[in-house]
Design a protein around this motif. Structure first.
Motif, PDB file in Angstrom:
ATOM      1  N   LEU A  93       0.810  -1.215   0.000  1.00 44.75           N
ATOM      2  CA  LEU A  93       0.000   0.000   0.000  1.00 44.75           C
ATOM      3  C   LEU A  93       0.847   1.272   0.000  1.00 44.75           C
ATOM      4  CD1 LEU A  93      -2.870  -0.814   2.547  1.00 44.75           C
ATOM      5  CD2 LEU A  93      -3.005  -0.758   0.057  1.00 44.75           C
ATOM      6  N   GLY A  94       2.055   1.182   0.519  1.00 44.67           N
ATOM      7  CA  GLY A  94       2.918   2.355   0.617  1.00 44.67           C
ATOM      8  C   GLY A  94       2.767   3.042   1.965  1.00 44.67           C
ATOM      9  N   VAL A  95       3.861   3.640   2.415  1.00 44.21           N
ATOM     10  CA  VAL A  95       3.909   4.266   3.746  1.00 44.21           C
ATOM     11  C   VAL A  95       2.874   5.375   3.887  1.00 44.21           C
ATOM     12  CG1 VAL A  95       5.367   5.575   5.348  1.00 44.21           C
ATOM     13  CG2 VAL A  95       6.345   3.687   4.016  1.00 44.21           C
ATOM     14  N   GLU A  96       2.801   6.262   2.898  1.00 40.46           N
ATOM     15  CA  GLU A  96       1.903   7.415   2.993  1.00 40.46           C
ATOM     16  C   GLU A  96       0.441   6.973   3.079  1.00 40.46           C
ATOM     17  OE1 GLU A  96       0.682  11.123   0.147  1.00 40.46           O
ATOM     18  OE2 GLU A  96       2.818  10.655   0.305  1.00 40.46           O
ATOM     19  N   ARG A  97       0.072   6.009   2.246  1.00 43.09           N
ATOM     20  CA  ARG A  97      -1.314   5.547   2.247  1.00 43.09           C
ATOM     21  C   ARG A  97      -1.654   4.849   3.561  1.00 43.09           C
ATOM     22  NH1 ARG A  97      -3.315   1.707  -2.422  1.00 43.09           N
ATOM     23  NH2 ARG A  97      -3.025   3.570  -3.663  1.00 43.09           N
ATOM     24  N   VAL A  98      -0.737   4.056   4.072  1.00 45.14           N
ATOM     25  CA  VAL A  98      -0.985   3.363   5.337  1.00 45.14           C
ATOM     26  C   VAL A  98      -1.187   4.376   6.460  1.00 45.14           C
ATOM     27  CG1 VAL A  98       0.030   1.846   7.088  1.00 45.14           C
ATOM     28  CG2 VAL A  98       0.156   1.227   4.671  1.00 45.14           C
ATOM     29  N   LYS A 147      -2.242   7.438   6.214  1.00 48.58           N
ATOM     30  CA  LYS A 147      -3.527   8.118   5.994  1.00 48.58           C
ATOM     31  C   LYS A 147      -4.705   7.211   6.361  1.00 48.58           C
ATOM     32  CE  LYS A 147      -6.217  10.454   2.431  1.00 48.58           C
ATOM     33  NZ  LYS A 147      -6.289  10.836   1.021  1.00 48.58           N
ATOM     34  N   LEU A 148      -4.675   5.959   5.923  1.00 51.36           N
ATOM     35  CA  LEU A 148      -5.762   5.040   6.228  1.00 51.36           C
ATOM     36  C   LEU A 148      -5.877   4.788   7.728  1.00 51.36           C
ATOM     37  CD1 LEU A 148      -5.367   2.409   3.366  1.00 51.36           C
ATOM     38  CD2 LEU A 148      -7.282   3.995   3.687  1.00 51.36           C
ATOM     39  N   ALA A 149      -4.747   4.566   8.379  1.00 46.88           N
ATOM     40  CA  ALA A 149      -4.760   4.305   9.819  1.00 46.88           C
ATOM     41  C   ALA A 149      -5.310   5.505  10.591  1.00 46.88           C
ATOM     42  CB  ALA A 149      -3.362   3.941  10.309  1.00 46.88           C
ATOM     43  N   ALA A 150      -4.940   6.700  10.158  1.00 45.05           N
ATOM     44  CA  ALA A 150      -5.432   7.907  10.840  1.00 45.05           C
ATOM     45  C   ALA A 150      -6.948   8.002  10.747  1.00 45.05           C
ATOM     46  CB  ALA A 150      -4.775   9.148  10.250  1.00 45.05           C
ATOM     47  N   GLY A 151      -7.507   7.584   9.626  1.00 42.06           N
ATOM     48  CA  GLY A 151      -8.955   7.634   9.445  1.00 42.06           C
ATOM     49  C   GLY A 151      -9.695   6.510  10.154  1.00 42.06           C
ATOM     50  N   TRP A 152      -9.113   5.328  10.153  1.00 46.97           N
ATOM     51  CA  TRP A 152      -9.766   4.157  10.726  1.00 46.97           C
ATOM     52  C   TRP A 152      -9.606   4.065  12.240  1.00 46.97           C
ATOM     53  CZ3 TRP A 152     -13.129   1.035   8.399  1.00 46.97           C
ATOM     54  CH2 TRP A 152     -13.141   0.985   7.009  1.00 46.97           C
ATOM     55  N   HIS A 153      -8.530   4.590  12.770  1.00 48.72           N
ATOM     56  CA  HIS A 153      -8.233   4.387  14.193  1.00 48.72           C
ATOM     57  C   HIS A 153      -8.172   5.697  14.959  1.00 48.72           C
ATOM     58  CE1 HIS A 153      -5.956   0.825  12.297  1.00 48.72           C
ATOM     59  NE2 HIS A 153      -7.181   0.456  12.579  1.00 48.72           N
TER      60      HIS A 153
END
Length: 168
Positions: free
Chosen positions: A33-38, A40-46
């Motif tokens: 997924l790539g560092v930046e996407r991970v 961003k996704l983690a910030a939104g989900w958690h």
């Protein structure tokens, strides 16, 4: 190694759990997924609010694995449909893989819903370690779908496990 305990997530765990999940997500997903996407996704989900709300919800089973006072794993399960439970999260610090902790988290989460007949989860196709783990726990791949949260082509498996034999 010290003993790892499994317990219900507490509201006070939210900040440490958020940090643990971010680290685990980077170790698990950065390669495809790539560092930046991970990040961003983690910030939104958690978010802290979401993790706190999950810890307090009566209809959600949120568990943490704790070793030497630190959160090293997490499971989140809820009843998505009558008698059907959804494993929304099962994450474990990579240094704890292969020690039975993931199995304990999964088993305890399932046990929180004794009336359930079926369980399901989604797992990214490139995450073959997790796919093999779930297969080892009796889950079977029932569908392969394109991930709705990514712009590029990335597939995930839907995996299911029958918890009771409905024919008996």
């Amino acid at each position: 190694m010290s003993k790892t305990t499994i317990r219900a997530t507490q509201v006070e765990d939210a900040a440490e759990l958020k940090t643990a999940l971010l680290n685990i997500w980077h170790n698990t997903y950065d390669s495809f997924l790539g560092v930046e996407r991970v990040t961003k996704l983690a910030a939104g989900w958690h978010t802290l609010d979401k993790l706190r709300a999950e810890a307090q919800a009566d209809d959600i089973c949120s568990l943490v694995a704790v070793c030497d006072g630190s959160i090293v794993g997490h499971a989140l399960m809820y009843e998505a449909q009558p008698r059907t439970i959804h494993l929304a999260r099962l994450y474990l610090d990579h240094s704890f893989h292969g020690k039975g902790i993931g199995k304990r988290l999964l088993s305890n989460a399932i046990d929180a819903f004794p009336h359930a007949h079926n369980a399901y989860l989604e797992v990214y196709e490139p995450n073959q370690r997790a796919v093999r783990f779930y297969q080892g726990q009796g889950f079977e791949v029932v569908a392969r779908t394109r991930d709705a949260y990514t712009e590029d082509v990335l597939y995930e498996y839907k995996m299911e496990k029958k918890l009771v034999d409905n024919d008996k």
